[in-house]
Design a protein around this motif. Structure first.
Motif, short mmCIF file in Angstrom:
data_model
loop_
_atom_site.label_atom_id
_atom_site.label_comp_id
_atom_site.label_asym_id
_atom_site.label_seq_id
_atom_site.Cartn_x
_atom_site.Cartn_y
_atom_site.Cartn_z
N PHE A 1 0.87 -1.19 0.00
CA PHE A 1 0.00 0.00 0.00
C PHE A 1 0.90 1.23 0.00
O PHE A 1 1.55 1.54 0.99
CB PHE A 1 -0.91 -0.03 1.23
N MET A 2 0.94 1.93 -1.14
CA MET A 2 1.78 3.11 -1.28
C MET A 2 0.96 4.37 -1.00
O MET A 2 -0.05 4.64 -1.67
CB MET A 2 2.37 3.18 -2.68
N SER A 3 1.41 5.14 -0.02
CA SER A 3 0.70 6.34 0.41
C SER A 3 1.65 7.53 0.34
O SER A 3 2.83 7.38 0.02
CB SER A 3 0.19 6.13 1.84
N THR A 4 1.12 8.72 0.61
CA THR A 4 1.95 9.92 0.71
C THR A 4 1.39 10.82 1.81
O THR A 4 0.27 10.62 2.27
CB THR A 4 1.98 10.75 -0.60
N ASN A 5 2.15 11.82 2.19
CA ASN A 5 1.66 12.82 3.13
C ASN A 5 0.61 13.70 2.46
O ASN A 5 0.64 13.90 1.24
CB ASN A 5 2.81 13.72 3.60
N MET B 1 2.74 -1.22 4.31
CA MET B 1 2.44 0.19 4.03
C MET B 1 3.75 0.95 3.87
O MET B 1 4.62 0.92 4.74
CB MET B 1 1.62 0.80 5.16
N LEU B 2 3.89 1.65 2.74
CA LEU B 2 5.07 2.45 2.47
C LEU B 2 4.65 3.88 2.15
O LEU B 2 3.55 4.11 1.64
CB LEU B 2 5.85 1.88 1.28
N ASN B 3 5.54 4.82 2.44
CA ASN B 3 5.29 6.21 2.10
C ASN B 3 6.19 6.59 0.93
O ASN B 3 7.41 6.49 1.02
CB ASN B 3 5.55 7.12 3.30
#
Length: 280
Positions: free
Chosen positions: A188-192, A222-224
């Protein structure tokens, strides 16, 4: 979400007023989140969901919501009607009562206001969409107004979701676990400052039925994207959120889920992945 002619005109009118009298959020350090629902048609269970989103965005911006303050950060939600048209009106305000020096009279001061009007098709979904959009707009203005003094939260600020849901946060560790448990790896690739990422977390991935399916099939990771602590094959994304399904033996991406969609669509995606895995 469908918007009536009446809703559009009302929204346009409010937008024009605020465009002519812009609010400035410089120096806003604290407030108390409040949600007022003035319609029996709106399920009260949605109130804590909205408060959670308000707390989250406030934490990301570094705004104190715990101190005793007369300033309110408030959503006011009501049903309005003109003729046969029924709509939902959502107001977001930052307001406070101030005492005039040497006077008993108090002043009601409005330091931010935004309004959204819509004709609901799926009331809960449409209302949360409006809330997310309005909070994102507020956050964007707050960042712009406080750009010289704002301390941006580190990417690790989003780790609490991974902790709460028991997702891995280290690629190599998750890969090893997936190999050991003979499961696929879900990245799951997320960002701020990604409202669609938070929406996917809160409305889809947090659901008990979906989480159960995820844990049965995958090792979730989960990765940012901002931290770049992952293999280069994930560098080419143009949008977040995005989920990759990897074969842990080859590290090949087998399936991809891009952007936000509702939980029914995500369940369909999980079934598709499961069906593909059975054929191999």
């Amino acid at each position: 979400m469908k918007q009536s002619a009446f809703g559009f005109l009302l929204f346009w009118a409010f937008s024009l007023v605020w465009a002519q009298s812009p609010f400035v959020l410089t120096g806003l350090k604290s407030y108390t989140p409040v949600v007022a629902i003035e319609s029996g048609k709106v399920d009260k269970k949605i109130k804590p969901m909205i408060l959670e989103e308000m707390e989250r965005i406030s934490k990301e911006l570094g705004i104190d919501t715990k101190s005793d303050t007369s300033r309110a950060f408030a959503f006011d939600i009501k049903r309005i009607s003109v003729g046969e048209t029924i709509a939902i009106k959502v107001d977001l305000m930052v307001s406070e009562n101030l005492q005039r020096p040497q006077e008993r009279e108090q002043l009601f001061v409005l330091s931010y206001a935004d309004t959204h009007v819509f004709v609901p098709e799926d009331l809960e979904e449409d209302l949360m969409d409006a809330v997310d959009e309005m909070l994102a707009k507020f956050a964007s203005q707050y960042e712009e107004d406080n750009s010289k003094t704002l301390t941006v939260k580190s990417a690790s600020e989003h780790i609490p979701f991974a902790t709460k849901m028991h997702y891995e946060t280290d690629y190599k560790k998750a890969l090893g676990k997936a190999k050991k448990e003979q499961k696929l790896l879900m990245v799951f690739m997320s960002t701020n400052y990604c409202p669609w990422c938070r929406k996917l977390e809160n409305r889809v991935l947090s659901r008990e039925d979906i989480d159960k399916d995820i844990k049965a099939q995958f090792v979730p990771l989960m990765l940012n994207f901002s931290e770049k602590n992952f293999p280069s094959q994930f560098n080419d994304i143009a949008i977040t959120p995005v989920l990759y399904i990897l074969d842990p033996q080859t590290e090949k991406i087998e399936n991809t889920f891009v952007g936000y969609n509702n939980h029914e669509s995500f369940l369909q995606f999980l079934k598709q992945v499961a069906g593909h895995a059975r054929k191999q």
